[in-house]
Design a protein around this motif. Structure first.
Motif, PDB file in Angstrom:
ATOM      1  N   VAL A 228      50.200  37.126  37.494  1.00 51.13           N
ATOM      2  CA  VAL A 228      50.381  35.676  37.537  1.00 51.13           C
ATOM      3  C   VAL A 228      49.576  35.108  38.701  1.00 51.13           C
ATOM      4  CG1 VAL A 228      52.022  33.789  37.757  1.00 51.13           C
ATOM      5  CG2 VAL A 228      52.687  35.864  36.547  1.00 51.13           C
ATOM      6  N   ASP A 229      48.604  34.269  38.367  1.00 53.64           N
ATOM      7  CA  ASP A 229      47.799  33.585  39.384  1.00 53.64           C
ATOM      8  C   ASP A 229      48.291  32.152  39.526  1.00 53.64           C
ATOM      9  OD1 ASP A 229      45.368  33.356  41.162  1.00 53.64           O
ATOM     10  OD2 ASP A 229      44.901  31.801  39.684  1.00 53.64           O
ATOM     11  N   VAL A 230      48.291  31.664  40.749  1.00 61.57           N
ATOM     12  CA  VAL A 230      48.784  30.321  41.064  1.00 61.57           C
ATOM     13  C   VAL A 230      47.613  29.440  41.454  1.00 61.57           C
ATOM     14  CG1 VAL A 230      50.199  28.999  42.671  1.00 61.57           C
ATOM     15  CG2 VAL A 230      51.048  31.156  41.755  1.00 61.57           C
ATOM     16  N   GLY A 231      47.582  28.222  40.936  1.00 65.09           N
ATOM     17  CA  GLY A 231      46.484  27.326  41.253  1.00 65.09           C
ATOM     18  C   GLY A 231      46.842  25.875  41.023  1.00 65.09           C
ATOM     19  N   VAL A 236      50.102  27.915  36.643  1.00 68.32           N
ATOM     20  CA  VAL A 236      50.336  29.335  36.380  1.00 68.32           C
ATOM     21  C   VAL A 236      49.334  29.816  35.341  1.00 68.32           C
ATOM     22  CG1 VAL A 236      51.952  31.025  35.436  1.00 68.32           C
ATOM     23  CG2 VAL A 236      52.795  29.223  36.944  1.00 68.32           C
ATOM     24  N   THR A 237      48.637  30.896  35.655  1.00 60.38           N
ATOM     25  CA  THR A 237      47.731  31.559  34.706  1.00 60.38           C
ATOM     26  C   THR A 237      48.132  33.022  34.623  1.00 60.38           C
ATOM     27  OG1 THR A 237      45.895  30.067  35.236  1.00 60.38           O
ATOM     28  CG2 THR A 237      45.350  32.147  34.160  1.00 60.38           C
ATOM     29  N   THR A 238      48.358  33.526  33.417  1.00 63.56           N
ATOM     30  CA  THR A 238      48.776  34.903  33.223  1.00 63.56           C
ATOM     31  C   THR A 238      47.593  35.764  32.815  1.00 63.56           C
ATOM     32  OG1 THR A 238      49.404  34.411  30.936  1.00 63.56           O
ATOM     33  CG2 THR A 238      51.129  34.263  32.618  1.00 63.56           C
ATOM     34  N   SER A 239      47.727  37.059  33.022  1.00 66.58           N
ATOM     35  CA  SER A 239      46.630  37.995  32.764  1.00 66.58           C
ATOM     36  C   SER A 239      46.357  38.190  31.274  1.00 66.58           C
ATOM     37  CB  SER A 239      46.923  39.351  33.419  1.00 66.58           C
ATOM     38  OG  SER A 239      48.178  39.846  32.998  1.00 66.58           O
ATOM     39  N   ASP A 240      47.210  37.643  30.396  1.00 63.74           N
ATOM     40  CA  ASP A 240      46.922  37.689  28.964  1.00 63.74           C
ATOM     41  C   ASP A 240      46.255  36.407  28.471  1.00 63.74           C
ATOM     42  OD1 ASP A 240      49.092  36.076  29.300  1.00 63.74           O
ATOM     43  OD2 ASP A 240      50.333  37.011  27.745  1.00 63.74           O
ATOM     44  N   GLY A 241      45.791  35.578  29.434  1.00 63.18           N
ATOM     45  CA  GLY A 241      44.962  34.426  29.081  1.00 63.18           C
ATOM     46  C   GLY A 241      45.695  33.129  28.800  1.00 63.18           C
ATOM     47  N   ARG A 242      46.944  32.991  29.218  1.00 65.53           N
ATOM     48  CA  ARG A 242      47.697  31.770  28.969  1.00 65.53           C
ATOM     49  C   ARG A 242      47.780  30.932  30.240  1.00 65.53           C
ATOM     50  NH1 ARG A 242      52.816  33.981  25.288  1.00 65.53           N
ATOM     51  NH2 ARG A 242      51.611  35.441  23.997  1.00 65.53           N
ATOM     52  N   HIS A 243      47.764  29.615  30.040  1.00 64.07           N
ATOM     53  CA  HIS A 243      47.833  28.673  31.160  1.00 64.07           C
ATOM     54  C   HIS A 243      49.077  27.796  30.988  1.00 64.07           C
ATOM     55  CE1 HIS A 243      43.696  29.738  32.274  1.00 64.07           C
ATOM     56  NE2 HIS A 243      43.401  29.628  30.983  1.00 64.07           N
ATOM     57  N   ARG A 396      31.743  37.763  33.195  1.00 64.37           N
ATOM     58  CA  ARG A 396      31.944  36.319  33.299  1.00 64.37           C
ATOM     59  C   ARG A 396      33.216  35.920  32.543  1.00 64.37           C
ATOM     60  NH1 ARG A 396      28.137  32.274  34.386  1.00 64.37           N
ATOM     61  NH2 ARG A 396      28.778  30.179  33.741  1.00 64.37           N
ATOM     62  N   MET A 397      34.065  35.136  33.210  1.00 63.79           N
ATOM     63  CA  MET A 397      35.280  34.648  32.555  1.00 63.79           C
ATOM     64  C   MET A 397      35.876  33.530  33.408  1.00 63.79           C
ATOM     65  SD  MET A 397      37.895  37.806  33.477  1.00 63.79           S
ATOM     66  CE  MET A 397      38.833  37.447  32.020  1.00 63.79           C
ATOM     67  N   HIS A 398      36.991  32.968  32.965  1.00 65.19           N
ATOM     68  CA  HIS A 398      37.671  31.927  33.729  1.00 65.19           C
ATOM     69  C   HIS A 398      38.159  32.518  35.052  1.00 65.19           C
ATOM     70  CE1 HIS A 398      40.517  28.789  34.877  1.00 65.19           C
ATOM     71  NE2 HIS A 398      40.007  28.017  33.919  1.00 65.19           N
ATOM     72  N   ALA A 399      37.946  31.807  36.151  1.00 64.12           N
ATOM     73  CA  ALA A 399      38.254  32.334  37.482  1.00 64.12           C
ATOM     74  C   ALA A 399      39.738  32.642  37.640  1.00 64.12           C
ATOM     75  CB  ALA A 399      37.795  31.348  38.547  1.00 64.12           C
ATOM     76  N   ASP A 400      40.606  31.766  37.125  1.00 65.40           N
ATOM     77  CA  ASP A 400      42.041  32.010  37.255  1.00 65.40           C
ATOM     78  C   ASP A 400      42.468  33.243  36.462  1.00 65.40           C
ATOM     79  OD1 ASP A 400      42.179  29.777  38.824  1.00 65.40           O
ATOM     80  OD2 ASP A 400      42.935  28.450  37.260  1.00 65.40           O
ATOM     81  N   ALA A 404      44.232  36.666  37.837  1.00 62.93           N
ATOM     82  CA  ALA A 404      45.491  37.155  37.273  1.00 62.93           C
ATOM     83  C   ALA A 404      45.369  38.624  36.862  1.00 62.93           C
ATOM     84  CB  ALA A 404      45.898  36.299  36.080  1.00 62.93           C
ATOM     85  N   ILE A 405      44.218  39.010  36.316  1.00 62.95           N
ATOM     86  CA  ILE A 405      44.003  40.413  35.934  1.00 62.95           C
ATOM     87  C   ILE A 405      43.975  41.304  37.173  1.00 62.95           C
ATOM     88  CG2 ILE A 405      42.357  42.007  34.878  1.00 62.95           C
ATOM     89  CD1 ILE A 405      41.560  39.766  32.977  1.00 62.95           C
ATOM     90  N   ASN A 406      43.346  40.819  38.239  1.00 66.13           N
ATOM     91  CA  ASN A 406      43.345  41.590  39.492  1.00 66.13           C
ATOM     92  C   ASN A 406      44.767  41.801  40.012  1.00 66.13           C
ATOM     93  OD1 ASN A 406      40.582  42.103  39.855  1.00 66.13           O
ATOM     94  ND2 ASN A 406      40.225  40.085  40.734  1.00 66.13           N
ATOM     95  N   LEU A 407      45.596  40.771  39.910  1.00 64.50           N
ATOM     96  CA  LEU A 407      46.986  40.897  40.349  1.00 64.50           C
ATOM     97  C   LEU A 407      47.736  41.905  39.489  1.00 64.50           C
ATOM     98  CD1 LEU A 407      47.715  37.111  40.967  1.00 64.50           C
ATOM     99  CD2 LEU A 407      47.583  38.882  42.715  1.00 64.50           C
TER     100      LEU A 407
END
Length: 443
Positions: A228-231, A236-243, A396-400, A404-407
């Motif tokens: 879960v990335d916060v911005g 909230v952006t999840t590592s499965d590509g949902r915002h 290349r992909m969406h930064a958020d 989230a994948i790194n997390l």
């Protein structure tokens, strides 16, 4: 979203959470009784402020500290003031320590970029501004059963009686407490804690009760992990590509209007002050307070939706420190404060706890700059706010989403968990990048 068998630090054990029941008004059956509480409050707050200053500047917070300052309060009230001050000071010291460590990390990054010749010409060295000691502005008393006792009513129309000690020794008084239907429903079958909280507002005194609830973590240890990335652009952006949720759009426009309104009031205040006007208008606004509430509500809604759509997952979210996040432009700093990012990790932790879902805070250093494929760390990997493009492998992909994948990948990463600072994290990631290059035949 990956399946993980590795167990992060700490086993999943049942957790005890404390829930509060608020907005219980103390009845003014006898105005003289609450007048005694009015007389007690300023004496208590003054003593509490003295210990806050002591614990923040000279000594470590200690709930069992020997009484130091003279006061007309009883020994029991004196101990309650020390305990409340120690809690406030401990929180302040923890937050300040984290902010100072973030400042040192930023300063290290600045010098590294300067040595490598990649520093922006307009970049300025980070500066540390010492924090102010907390100042009590609102009347809030966190009392235990030694000074404020809650007794069930047996032969009256009231639900409870609040027995409160005063400045006069051996002269406590009773205040009736009548619960609303909502309060009775929330407290049905619950065992109340002995401590209570009293708040003084413009319309009188209000009581807060609490009770403990044990929540069992039911998430399986091999359940899929969601990063879960916060911005700001996406709360909230999840590592499965949902915002989920955003500060852009209506909230952003309201923030701009409110900021302009506050600036106009500030100019008017400065003009009146030069003319010698004593009673000056406040720079705060009701629209700004409503905006803050609505932002929190939008964050809560986004987090709830995230958990609702991942009922059987485990969550890895970032350790976010907003205290040292600063931009060159004041408008961007105001924008950052209005987005209330610090509320998101707190809400994630609370939702996970009350739902019995396993959630772990992981180190967030370089999650936005590191490539989730080859681990290469570089500020140039982020050409703009929303785009991530690795300078080495070209991923290349969406930064958020990349963050989230790194997390997600840092769940159960004991080697990274052992890193004590950002420099150690960066060194480990670059070491892994070299291993990745050898494995894929890169020169």
């Amino acid at each position: 979203m990956k399946q993980r068998n590795t167990l992060p630090r700490g086993q999943a054990r049942p957790q005890t959470i404390t829930k509060a029941v608020t907005h219980i008004r103390l009845l003014e059956v006898n105005p003289g009784k609450l007048a005694a509480l009015d007389a007690l409050a300023p004496v208590f707050l003054a003593l509490c402020q003295q210990y806050i200053t002591l614990f923040c500047t000279e000594e470590q917070p200690d709930k069992f500290h020997a009484p130091t300052f003279a006061t007309p309060l009883s020994e029991r009230w004196h101990r309650v003031a020390i305990q409340q001050a120690a809690g406030i000071a401990q929180s302040w010291r923890t937050n300040r320590s984290q902010a100072y460590q973030d400042y040192l990390d930023d300063l290290l990054d600045y010098h590294e970029q300067a040595a490598e010749g990649t520093l922006d010409e307009q970049a300025q060295a980070p500066e540390w501004r010492e924090w102010d000691v907390p100042t009590l502005k609102e009347t809030c008393i966190q009392a235990n059963a030694n000074v404020v006792a809650l007794e069930a009513s047996q032969d009256s129309t009231f639900d409870y009686w609040l027995k409160i000690s005063t400045l006069e020794r051996y002269r406590p008084f009773l205040v009736p407490v009548k619960l609303a239907q909502y309060h009775r429903h929330a407290l049905a079958g619950k065992t109340l804690n002995s401590s209570v909280q009293l708040n003084k507002r413009e319309d009188g005194w209000w009581l807060t009760l609490s009770y403990d609830e044990v929540v069992t973590v039911h998430t399986e240890l091999d359940a899929p992990v969601i990063g879960v990335d916060v911005g700001v652009a996406n709360f909230v952006t999840t590592s499965d590509g949902r915002h989920y949720g955003t500060f852009h759009g209506k909230l952003r426009e309201r923030q701009k209007r409110d900021r302009e309104k506050r600036r106009r009031k500030a100019k008017l205040r400065a003009s009146l002050e030069k003319k010698g006007v004593e009673k000056l208008p406040s720079t705060s606004s009701k629209s700004g307070q409503r905006l803050t509430r609505h932002v929190r509500q939008e964050i809560n809604r986004a987090v709830n939706e995230c958990f609702a759509e991942h009922p059987d997952a485990q969550f890895a979210y970032e350790q976010l420190s907003v205290a040292t996040m600063k931009h060159k432009a004041r408008a961007m700093n105001a924008y950052l404060r209005a987005s209330n990012l610090a509320h998101i990790p707190t809400q994630i932790a609370w939702n996970a706890t009350k739902r019995g879902i396993r959630a772990i805070r992981v180190k967030s250093a370089y999650t936005s700059q590191a490539c989730s494929v080859c681990h290469y760390v570089d500020k140039q990997n982020r050409p703009d706010q929303q785009t991530f493009c690795c300078q080495v492998c070209g991923h290349r992909m969406h930064a958020d989403l990349n963050a989230a994948i790194n997390l997600e990948h840092r769940w159960g990463d004991e080697e990274l968990y052992a890193c004590k600072d950002r420099q150690a994290v960066k060194a480990l990631l670059l070491e892994r990048h070299q291993i990745w290059k050898k494995q894929h035949g890169w020169p």
